[in-house]
Design a protein around this motif. Sequence first.
Motif, mmCIF file in Angstrom:
data_model
loop_
_atom_site.group_PDB
_atom_site.id
_atom_site.type_symbol
_atom_site.label_atom_id
_atom_site.label_comp_id
_atom_site.label_asym_id
_atom_site.label_seq_id
_atom_site.Cartn_x
_atom_site.Cartn_y
_atom_site.Cartn_z
ATOM 1 N N GLU A 27 0.689 -1.535 0.171
ATOM 2 C CA GLU A 27 -0.018 0.125 0.156
ATOM 3 C C GLU A 27 0.859 1.087 -0.184
ATOM 4 O OE1 GLU A 27 -2.503 -3.281 2.040
ATOM 5 O OE2 GLU A 27 -0.764 -2.139 1.649
ATOM 6 N N LYS A 28 2.359 1.418 0.316
ATOM 7 C CA LYS A 28 2.901 2.312 0.346
ATOM 8 C C LYS A 28 3.924 2.694 0.165
ATOM 9 C CE LYS A 28 0.248 3.626 4.475
ATOM 10 N NZ LYS A 28 -1.174 4.446 3.853
ATOM 11 N N ARG A 29 4.289 1.736 -1.274
ATOM 12 C CA ARG A 29 5.205 1.807 -1.785
ATOM 13 C C ARG A 29 4.996 3.258 -3.602
ATOM 14 N NH1 ARG A 29 7.454 -3.911 -3.737
ATOM 15 N NH2 ARG A 29 7.682 -4.910 -1.125
ATOM 16 N N LEU A 30 5.861 2.942 -3.466
ATOM 17 C CA LEU A 30 5.075 4.828 -4.874
ATOM 18 C C LEU A 30 5.733 3.227 -6.192
ATOM 19 C CD1 LEU A 30 7.354 7.362 -3.097
ATOM 20 C CD2 LEU A 30 5.526 7.386 -3.891
ATOM 21 N N PRO A 31 4.954 4.691 -6.772
ATOM 22 C CA PRO A 31 4.599 3.286 -8.425
ATOM 23 C C PRO A 31 5.962 2.899 -9.192
ATOM 24 C CG PRO A 31 3.230 5.208 -8.533
ATOM 25 C CD PRO A 31 4.165 4.701 -7.091
ATOM 26 N N ARG A 32 7.604 3.722 -8.754
ATOM 27 C CA ARG A 32 8.880 3.886 -9.150
ATOM 28 C C ARG A 32 9.431 2.103 -8.253
ATOM 29 N NH1 ARG A 32 9.795 8.535 -5.942
ATOM 30 N NH2 ARG A 32 10.985 8.021 -3.909
ATOM 31 N N GLU A 33 8.905 2.183 -7.275
ATOM 32 C CA GLU A 33 9.354 0.844 -6.816
ATOM 33 C C GLU A 33 8.434 -0.224 -6.821
ATOM 34 O OE1 GLU A 33 10.672 2.546 -2.233
ATOM 35 O OE2 GLU A 33 8.133 2.858 -2.953
ATOM 36 N N LEU A 34 7.554 -0.321 -8.267
ATOM 37 C CA LEU A 34 6.842 -1.252 -8.619
ATOM 38 C C LEU A 34 7.345 -1.496 -9.851
ATOM 39 C CD1 LEU A 34 3.381 -0.120 -7.813
ATOM 40 C CD2 LEU A 34 4.623 -1.500 -6.288
ATOM 41 N N SER A 35 7.487 -3.013 -10.014
ATOM 42 C CA SER A 35 7.732 -3.354 -11.739
ATOM 43 C C SER A 35 6.484 -3.334 -12.674
ATOM 44 C CB SER A 35 7.327 -4.824 -11.637
ATOM 45 O OG SER A 35 6.416 -5.730 -11.253
ATOM 46 N N GLY A 36 6.713 -3.188 -14.153
ATOM 47 C CA GLY A 36 5.562 -3.218 -14.379
ATOM 48 C C GLY A 36 3.832 -3.296 -14.614
ATOM 49 N N GLY A 37 4.215 -4.895 -13.989
ATOM 50 C CA GLY A 37 3.006 -5.695 -13.929
ATOM 51 C C GLY A 37 2.207 -4.729 -11.975
ATOM 52 N N GLU A 38 3.036 -4.811 -11.857
ATOM 53 C CA GLU A 38 2.436 -4.567 -10.191
ATOM 54 C C GLU A 38 1.676 -3.103 -10.721
ATOM 55 O OE1 GLU A 38 5.725 -7.072 -7.150
ATOM 56 O OE2 GLU A 38 6.044 -4.657 -8.023
ATOM 57 N N ARG A 39 2.448 -2.352 -11.316
ATOM 58 C CA ARG A 39 1.662 -1.151 -12.074
ATOM 59 C C ARG A 39 0.471 -1.396 -12.241
ATOM 60 N NH1 ARG A 39 7.218 0.386 -12.910
ATOM 61 N NH2 ARG A 39 6.852 0.661 -14.862
ATOM 62 N N GLN A 40 0.401 -1.999 -13.522
ATOM 63 C CA GLN A 40 -0.991 -2.893 -14.266
ATOM 64 C C GLN A 40 -1.904 -3.160 -13.227
ATOM 65 O OE1 GLN A 40 -1.850 -1.083 -16.314
ATOM 66 N NE2 GLN A 40 -0.276 -1.363 -17.522
ATOM 67 N N ARG A 41 -1.420 -3.677 -11.810
ATOM 68 C CA ARG A 41 -2.476 -4.339 -11.162
ATOM 69 C C ARG A 41 -3.405 -3.636 -10.250
ATOM 70 N NH1 ARG A 41 -1.979 -9.767 -10.004
ATOM 71 N NH2 ARG A 41 -0.346 -11.088 -11.413
ATOM 72 N N VAL A 42 -1.981 -2.035 -10.364
ATOM 73 C CA VAL A 42 -2.816 -0.672 -9.313
ATOM 74 C C VAL A 42 -3.734 -1.206 -9.953
ATOM 75 C CG1 VAL A 42 -1.929 1.078 -8.525
ATOM 76 C CG2 VAL A 42 -0.853 -0.701 -7.609
ATOM 77 N N ALA A 43 -3.055 0.149 -11.426
ATOM 78 C CA ALA A 43 -4.703 0.686 -12.324
ATOM 79 C C ALA A 43 -5.525 -0.172 -12.045
ATOM 80 C CB ALA A 43 -3.982 0.817 -13.520
ATOM 81 N N LEU A 44 -5.617 -1.682 -11.804
ATOM 82 C CA LEU A 44 -7.616 -2.806 -12.044
ATOM 83 C C LEU A 44 -7.155 -2.341 -11.138
ATOM 84 C CD1 LEU A 44 -5.504 -5.532 -14.635
ATOM 85 C CD2 LEU A 44 -7.506 -4.012 -15.107
#
Length: 240
Positions: free
Chosen positions: A129-146
């Motif tokens: 929950e407290k991670r910033l987008p730059r700390e995520l993989s591409g797949g994880e960022r798309q999971r945030v969007a979903l």
Amino acid sequence: MTSTSAAVRLDHVVFSYSDTMVRFDVTFAPGEITAIMGPSGAGKSTLLNLVAGFETPREGRVLIGDVDVTIAPPSERPVSMVFQENNLFAHLDVEKNVGLGRSPALSLATADRRDVATALTRVGLAGMEKRLPRELSGGERQRVALARVLVRDRPILLLDEPFASLGPALREDMLDLVASLHAERGMTVLFVTHQPEDARKLAKNMVFVEAGTVAAAGKTADFFTNAGPEAFRHYIGGER
């Protein structure tokens, strides 16, 4: 929460930009996933933008269910959209990026925060929950969007090549997730992709766009037979 599906219709829509003109007359079935394929520059993203309200037709109507939304702003349409670049805010953590789906001002009640946590768990991001987008993989960022799509809980979901930059294994995982979320929510999904295998895996229906118009529409399985639309067979033959 369960989304209520609705049909999407572009009724003799005409839109032009620079020296390009598109003409769309097509209906997308309610509660089903439709893949939208076609060459680069054919008008696929423009079609989604017309549904979302980011573009306004010069002629024709955009209907969602029985409601004419042709001139309605994006915020007033029952639509969520996931882009290739996932559209996250770099300075906001995962929890806040998802919370924007419920309140653009991030004025979240206890129930809203609970729904955000539930959505993050559903897409496999509990504990991030407290991670910033730059700390995520591409797949994880798309999971945030979903996850943001889940808390918005709109009946129409537009996917504009959201997994194009992911490797094969991650893309498979994301397709499985979208299929699972669709099974739960029953949303009407319009899915732009350049990958024939993604369309076959995810979509019951297909629309093939070429030169700014719908060249063919029907069941996905029929497109991949020897009797499938000639323009589509030529297109995937050139892709392979």
